[in-house]
Design a protein around this motif. Structure first.
Motif, PDB file in Angstrom:
ATOM      1  N   VAL A  49       3.872 -30.804 -69.649  1.00 58.93           N
ATOM      2  CA  VAL A  49       3.091 -30.624 -70.877  1.00 58.93           C
ATOM      3  C   VAL A  49       2.736 -31.973 -71.487  1.00 58.93           C
ATOM      4  CG1 VAL A  49       3.194 -29.760 -73.248  1.00 58.93           C
ATOM      5  CG2 VAL A  49       3.999 -28.331 -71.372  1.00 58.93           C
ATOM      6  N   SER A  50       3.743 -32.852 -71.575  1.00 50.73           N
ATOM      7  CA  SER A  50       3.523 -34.147 -72.214  1.00 50.73           C
ATOM      8  C   SER A  50       2.582 -35.034 -71.409  1.00 50.73           C
ATOM      9  CB  SER A  50       4.873 -34.845 -72.413  1.00 50.73           C
ATOM     10  OG  SER A  50       4.747 -35.951 -73.277  1.00 50.73           O
ATOM     11  N   ASP A  51       2.607 -34.887 -70.081  1.00 49.22           N
ATOM     12  CA  ASP A  51       1.759 -35.709 -69.224  1.00 49.22           C
ATOM     13  C   ASP A  51       0.283 -35.355 -69.407  1.00 49.22           C
ATOM     14  OD1 ASP A  51       1.229 -37.669 -67.342  1.00 49.22           O
ATOM     15  OD2 ASP A  51       1.293 -36.255 -65.678  1.00 49.22           O
ATOM     16  N   GLY A  52       0.002 -34.138 -69.878  1.00 54.79           N
ATOM     17  CA  GLY A  52      -1.382 -33.727 -70.084  1.00 54.79           C
ATOM     18  C   GLY A  52      -1.956 -34.165 -71.417  1.00 54.79           C
ATOM     19  N   ILE A  53      -1.183 -34.883 -72.217  1.00 59.62           N
ATOM     20  CA  ILE A  53      -1.634 -35.340 -73.532  1.00 59.62           C
ATOM     21  C   ILE A  53      -2.126 -36.776 -73.425  1.00 59.62           C
ATOM     22  CG2 ILE A  53      -0.904 -35.837 -75.895  1.00 59.62           C
ATOM     23  CD1 ILE A  53       1.126 -33.587 -75.652  1.00 59.62           C
ATOM     24  N   ASP A  54      -3.365 -37.020 -73.789  1.00 61.03           N
ATOM     25  CA  ASP A  54      -3.918 -38.372 -73.714  1.00 61.03           C
ATOM     26  C   ASP A  54      -3.266 -39.300 -74.726  1.00 61.03           C
ATOM     27  OD1 ASP A  54      -5.632 -37.666 -71.653  1.00 61.03           O
ATOM     28  OD2 ASP A  54      -7.207 -37.021 -73.035  1.00 61.03           O
ATOM     29  N   ASP A  55      -3.170 -38.833 -75.963  1.00 61.03           N
ATOM     30  CA  ASP A  55      -2.562 -39.646 -77.015  1.00 61.03           C
ATOM     31  C   ASP A  55      -1.797 -38.725 -77.952  1.00 61.03           C
ATOM     32  OD1 ASP A  55      -1.806 -41.350 -79.037  1.00 61.03           O
ATOM     33  OD2 ASP A  55      -3.734 -42.363 -79.169  1.00 61.03           O
ATOM     34  N   PRO A  56      -0.466 -38.797 -77.991  1.00 64.75           N
ATOM     35  CA  PRO A  56       0.310 -37.872 -78.831  1.00 64.75           C
ATOM     36  C   PRO A  56       0.071 -38.052 -80.324  1.00 64.75           C
ATOM     37  CG  PRO A  56       1.734 -39.578 -77.932  1.00 64.75           C
ATOM     38  CD  PRO A  56       0.406 -39.716 -77.253  1.00 64.75           C
ATOM     39  N   LEU A  57      -0.470 -39.210 -80.739  1.00 59.84           N
ATOM     40  CA  LEU A  57      -0.778 -39.384 -82.153  1.00 59.84           C
ATOM     41  C   LEU A  57      -1.937 -38.502 -82.594  1.00 59.84           C
ATOM     42  CD1 LEU A  57      -0.448 -43.215 -82.824  1.00 59.84           C
ATOM     43  CD2 LEU A  57       1.001 -41.388 -83.677  1.00 59.84           C
ATOM     44  N   ASP A  58      -2.755 -38.066 -81.641  1.00 63.82           N
ATOM     45  CA  ASP A  58      -3.928 -37.259 -81.966  1.00 63.82           C
ATOM     46  C   ASP A  58      -3.823 -35.832 -81.446  1.00 63.82           C
ATOM     47  OD1 ASP A  58      -5.159 -39.487 -83.143  1.00 63.82           O
ATOM     48  OD2 ASP A  58      -5.828 -40.175 -81.175  1.00 63.82           O
ATOM     49  N   ALA A  59      -2.713 -35.493 -80.791  1.00 67.09           N
ATOM     50  CA  ALA A  59      -2.557 -34.168 -80.190  1.00 67.09           C
ATOM     51  C   ALA A  59      -1.314 -33.499 -80.756  1.00 67.09           C
ATOM     52  CB  ALA A  59      -2.476 -34.272 -78.667  1.00 67.09           C
ATOM     53  N   HIS A  60      -1.131 -32.239 -80.378  1.00 68.90           N
ATOM     54  CA  HIS A  60       0.025 -31.488 -80.859  1.00 68.90           C
ATOM     55  C   HIS A  60       0.497 -30.551 -79.757  1.00 68.90           C
ATOM     56  CE1 HIS A  60       2.722 -29.665 -83.762  1.00 68.90           C
ATOM     57  NE2 HIS A  60       2.315 -28.482 -83.354  1.00 68.90           N
ATOM     58  N   SER A  61       1.824 -30.510 -79.569  1.00 68.72           N
ATOM     59  CA  SER A  61       2.424 -29.584 -78.607  1.00 68.72           C
ATOM     60  C   SER A  61       3.504 -28.788 -79.306  1.00 68.72           C
ATOM     61  CB  SER A  61       3.009 -30.351 -77.410  1.00 68.72           C
ATOM     62  OG  SER A  61       4.128 -31.116 -77.816  1.00 68.72           O
ATOM     63  N   ASP A  62       4.051 -27.786 -78.599  1.00 72.36           N
ATOM     64  CA  ASP A  62       5.042 -26.897 -79.202  1.00 72.36           C
ATOM     65  C   ASP A  62       6.471 -27.405 -79.053  1.00 72.36           C
ATOM     66  OD1 ASP A  62       3.095 -25.112 -79.984  1.00 72.36           O
ATOM     67  OD2 ASP A  62       3.141 -24.022 -78.096  1.00 72.36           O
ATOM     68  N   PHE A  63       6.669 -28.551 -78.438  1.00 74.13           N
ATOM     69  CA  PHE A  63       8.017 -29.056 -78.225  1.00 74.13           C
ATOM     70  C   PHE A  63       8.522 -29.759 -79.477  1.00 74.13           C
ATOM     71  CE2 PHE A  63       7.308 -28.633 -73.643  1.00 74.13           C
ATOM     72  CZ  PHE A  63       8.548 -28.164 -73.245  1.00 74.13           C
ATOM     73  N   ASP A  64       9.775 -29.500 -79.834  1.00 78.23           N
ATOM     74  CA  ASP A  64      10.465 -30.339 -80.798  1.00 78.23           C
ATOM     75  C   ASP A  64      11.890 -30.542 -80.307  1.00 78.23           C
ATOM     76  OD1 ASP A  64      12.069 -28.162 -81.610  1.00 78.23           O
ATOM     77  OD2 ASP A  64      10.692 -27.625 -83.204  1.00 78.23           O
ATOM     78  N   VAL A  65      12.607 -31.444 -80.957  1.00 79.07           N
ATOM     79  CA  VAL A  65      13.908 -31.850 -80.444  1.00 79.07           C
ATOM     80  C   VAL A  65      14.908 -30.711 -80.506  1.00 79.07           C
ATOM     81  CG1 VAL A  65      15.831 -33.448 -80.803  1.00 79.07           C
ATOM     82  CG2 VAL A  65      13.489 -34.270 -80.986  1.00 79.07           C
ATOM     83  N   LEU A  85      17.565 -38.033 -72.586  1.00 83.03           N
ATOM     84  CA  LEU A  85      16.233 -38.121 -73.189  1.00 83.03           C
ATOM     85  C   LEU A  85      16.298 -37.822 -74.678  1.00 83.03           C
ATOM     86  CD1 LEU A  85      13.083 -38.156 -73.148  1.00 83.03           C
ATOM     87  CD2 LEU A  85      13.200 -35.732 -72.550  1.00 83.03           C
ATOM     88  N   ILE A  86      17.021 -36.771 -75.034  1.00 88.76           N
ATOM     89  CA  ILE A  86      17.142 -36.395 -76.446  1.00 88.76           C
ATOM     90  C   ILE A  86      17.808 -37.515 -77.238  1.00 88.76           C
ATOM     91  CG2 ILE A  86      18.241 -34.765 -78.030  1.00 88.76           C
ATOM     92  CD1 ILE A  86      17.928 -32.655 -75.787  1.00 88.76           C
ATOM     93  N   ASP A  87      18.843 -38.122 -76.666  1.00 85.34           N
ATOM     94  CA  ASP A  87      19.519 -39.229 -77.346  1.00 85.34           C
ATOM     95  C   ASP A  87      18.557 -40.388 -77.593  1.00 85.34           C
ATOM     96  OD1 ASP A  87      21.874 -37.816 -77.364  1.00 85.34           O
ATOM     97  OD2 ASP A  87      22.717 -38.798 -75.604  1.00 85.34           O
ATOM     98  N   ASP A  88      17.733 -40.703 -76.590  1.00 83.04           N
ATOM     99  CA  ASP A  88      16.763 -41.786 -76.754  1.00 83.04           C
ATOM    100  C   ASP A  88      15.728 -41.443 -77.825  1.00 83.04           C
ATOM    101  OD1 ASP A  88      17.907 -43.477 -74.924  1.00 83.04           O
ATOM    102  OD2 ASP A  88      16.597 -42.908 -73.268  1.00 83.04           O
ATOM    103  N   VAL A  89      15.294 -40.192 -77.842  1.00 85.88           N
ATOM    104  CA  VAL A  89      14.312 -39.768 -78.852  1.00 85.88           C
ATOM    105  C   VAL A  89      14.924 -39.851 -80.245  1.00 85.88           C
ATOM    106  CG1 VAL A  89      13.021 -37.785 -79.729  1.00 85.88           C
ATOM    107  CG2 VAL A  89      12.989 -38.300 -77.282  1.00 85.88           C
ATOM    108  N   ARG A  90      16.142 -39.361 -80.393  1.00 88.27           N
ATOM    109  CA  ARG A  90      16.815 -39.422 -81.689  1.00 88.27           C
ATOM    110  C   ARG A  90      16.983 -40.875 -82.140  1.00 88.27           C
ATOM    111  NH1 ARG A  90      16.631 -34.626 -84.332  1.00 88.27           N
ATOM    112  NH2 ARG A  90      17.774 -32.945 -83.303  1.00 88.27           N
ATOM    113  N   ARG A  91      17.372 -41.742 -81.222  1.00 86.65           N
ATOM    114  CA  ARG A  91      17.567 -43.143 -81.579  1.00 86.65           C
ATOM    115  C   ARG A  91      16.246 -43.801 -81.950  1.00 86.65           C
ATOM    116  NH1 ARG A  91      19.866 -46.661 -84.396  1.00 86.65           N
ATOM    117  NH2 ARG A  91      19.776 -48.785 -83.594  1.00 86.65           N
TER     118      ARG A  91
END
Length: 630
Positions: free
Chosen positions: A344-360, A390-396
């Motif tokens: 899902v994330s690989d299909g996003i060109d720029d996450p600052l301008d897009a939105h997906s259903d994933f959260d931590v 991955l979650i730890d890195d995102v949280r940090r």
């Protein structure tokens, strides 16, 4: 509450919500997050030691009651210097609010409460003033007309004026249980009352999900899983206790289910129907009764069944992860695994301008499911270690961003910038997820943002951490740079617009002044020619009238004509020169016809524009940065 009573047993006390003779109850923050109710015993050197023993008995009794009947006991220490007990915090209405909203109680509900207000919805001694109520309590008979016949006599006796005419608590309990008031001793009555109130529900073992007290190397017993020894066996058939028949089934999505594991598998395939169960209070209660009372299953987090979910998808996924972590983390068509997240994330060109259903939070639950990736090397039954990393890195990364963003937020609030929202708004979690998952493409986005700025604006950006810095730190700092690039692009565009406008006015003013100067010279010549023509005309007319030679009049007329012709030529020349001077000038304020007013307005605008441009230049130079990069 004294200032030192800010934390008890790891629970941070927030505020007092109740107080009684034994102690006080406080709203608290639990160690693992969430809210709890903490009861503290009033204790000091002069406190009767019997209070502590009674409190310990209360704690012991609370532990024995089924957690589905009352708020669950989370932890307690009845033998501390100041004894305490922490239980689940359940928000709810008072009895008065309940009766007002739902009406008077009847039948079994009323008998369990056994009180003059729940039956009728009004007080036995009502009145519109406090003095009237006191008078009725002291003198008048209680109004028990709304109480059912089987309880009216007992309630009336409880409200008798003389204490000796009122039944004891022991007698009231026996009467409510259907025995003669003195037909059973106190212990027997209490035992029967407990059985009646809890419907003979057996005490439940501590929930592993809630307590987290089972060590990693402790062997798992069949009783910990409601009679199922392996998660793979959870969906194969009815769950039967060693001493009894199979439990009754639970109907979901048009099917009967005989185990929690089987239900979880169907919920994974029918997430929309499952979400409706968790959204509905009655459905949640029915599901809780089946799991807790019929199956005696201790795996499911009770909070999922006791209160409305913050997000139904999260509640469904949490239920499945606790019941069947052997299943893949899939809800309907949504693949919530680490590989699915990457796709899902690989299909996003720029996450600052897009939105997906994933959260931590969803990712954390999904990481509990058994890892099926052959290259991860995750231990069986331990979820996905790479997902958790991955979650730890995102949280940090989120924490580092929160630490470093504040100086830039203050800068963006500066005069004339109006860009504080760039750093005040909550950055969506998927931005950090994408950056951690794909650090190289993310770095390409950062480089592209830098390149979009002119040199003078790009030079003020902070430098990025070195490539060997921890990934969360690099992600956080590069996100700051990307947000700064967006702010600086806006400021630079505004700077260009204001500068261009000022330049147009600065070109217009001298051209206008030059054109006005040429016009003044031509006007002077034309005026002189006109005056000379008038003079010669008057003289010539006088000569003709006096009988002089007519040739004199003809000469004078010719001179006058010549003056007029030369004046016209001069005007044409002046007009041509004016147009030449103003041909490359944009005429401002076209609605203003007075050239003098137009010039004055242009001069004021140049000064104002200069101030705005200077402010933008200062904003660029004041950008916080420990080191500048180009």
């Amino acid at each position: 509450m004294s200032t030192q009573d800010t934390e008890v047993g790891g629970y941070r006390l927030i505020r007092e919500i109740g107080r009684g003779g034994f102690g006080s109850v406080h709203l608290a923050e639990a160690p693992g997050g969430g809210l709890a109710a903490v009861k503290l015993l009033h204790a000091d050197p002069g406190t009767d030691p019997r209070f502590a023993r009674m409190f310990a008995d209360e704690v012991d009794a609370a532990r024995r009651i089924s957690p589905f009947c009352v708020a669950q006991v989370l932890d307690a220490d009845p033998h501390a210097d100041r004894p305490w007990i922490a239980s689940e915090y359940v928000e709810g209405r008072t009895l008065a609010e309940e009766i007002t909203a739902e009406g008077p109680r009847t039948g079994a509900d009323l008998q369990r409460l056994a009180i003059v207000y729940a039956a009728s919805g009004r007080h036995a001694f009502s009145g519109d003033r406090q003095t009237a109520i006191i008078k009725r309590i002291l003198i008048d008979d209680p109004d028990c007309s709304g109480v059912p016949d089987e309880l009216r006599g007992l309630v009336t006796r409880c409200l008798a004026k003389e204490p000796e005419d009122r039944p004891s608590a022991h007698q009231v309990l026996n009467a409510l249980l259907g025995f003669s008031e003195d037909g059973a001793d106190v212990d027997t009555a209490l035992a029967r009352g407990t059985t009646a109130a809890t419907k003979e529900m057996r005490p439940l073992a501590p929930t592993r999900w809630e307590t987290r007290k089972v060590s990693a190397d402790e062997p798992e017993r069949p009783s910990d899983r409601g009679g199922e020894t392996r998660f793979e066996e959870a969906g194969r058939g009815p769950a039967a206790t060693p001493s009894g028949p199979a439990s009754p089934p639970y109907r979901f999505a048009g099917r009967l289910h005989h185990s929690v594991g089987e239900l979880a598998e169907t919920m994974a395939a029918e997430p929309g129907t499952a979400a409706a169960v968790f959204d509905d209070a009655d459905e949640r209660a029915a599901l809780a009764g089946w799991i807790i009372e019929d199956l005696g299953d201790t795996r499911i987090d009770r909070s999922l069944l006791r209160k409305p979910p913050r997000e139904d998808v999260i509640a469904v996924l949490a239920f499945i992860s606790q019941a069947r972590p052997d299943l893949p983390p899939v809800l309907g068509e949504a693949d919530l695994s680490l590989s699915g997240l990457r796709e899902v994330s690989d299909g996003i060109d720029d996450p600052l301008d897009a939105h997906s259903d994933f959260d931590v939070e969803i990712m954390e639950i999904a990481s509990v499911f058994e890892c099926r990736a052959p290259d991860h090397g995750c231990a069986r039954g331990d979820g996905c270690a790479e997902y958790r990393a991955l979650i730890d890195d995102v949280r940090r990364a989120m924490a580092v961003f929160e630490e470093i963003r504040h100086p830039y937020t203050a800068w963006a609030r500066g005069p004339g910038r109006g860009k504080e929202k760039a750093f005040d708004f909550q950055i969506r979690e998927e931005v950090f997820v994408h950056a951690v998952l794909f650090p190289e493409p993310w770095r390409g986005l950062v480089d592209g943002d830098r390149a979009s700025l002119e040199e003078e604006w790009r030079a003020v950006l902070p430098a990025e951490p070195p490539h060997d810095a921890p990934l969360p730190e690099r992600v956080a700092h590069s996100l700051v740079i990307r947000l700064l690039c967006r702010v600086l692009r806006d400021l630079a565009a505004r700077h260009r617009k204001l500068s261009a406008r000022r330049k147009r006015l600065e070109v217009y003013l001298p051209a206008r002044e030059k054109a006005d100067e040429v016009g003044s010279e031509a006007g002077f010549i034309v005026r002189n020619a006109l005056a000379a023509a008038v003079v010669f005309g008057v003289v010539g007319w006088a000569g003709l009238s006096s009988g002089e030679d007519p040739r004199i009049g003809l000469a004078i007329g010719s001179a006058i004509l010549a003056y007029f012709v030369s004046g016209g030529i001069l005007v044409a020349v002046w007009d041509a020169r004016t147009k030449e001077i103003l041909k490359d000038v944009t005429e401002p304020y076209t609605h203003v016809k007075d050239q003098k007013k137009k010039v004055e307005r242009a001069k004021k605008a140049i000064a104002s524009l200069g101030e705005e441009i200077d402010a933008l230049d200062r904003a660029r130079e004041e950008l916080p940065s420990p080191a500048r990069g180009g």
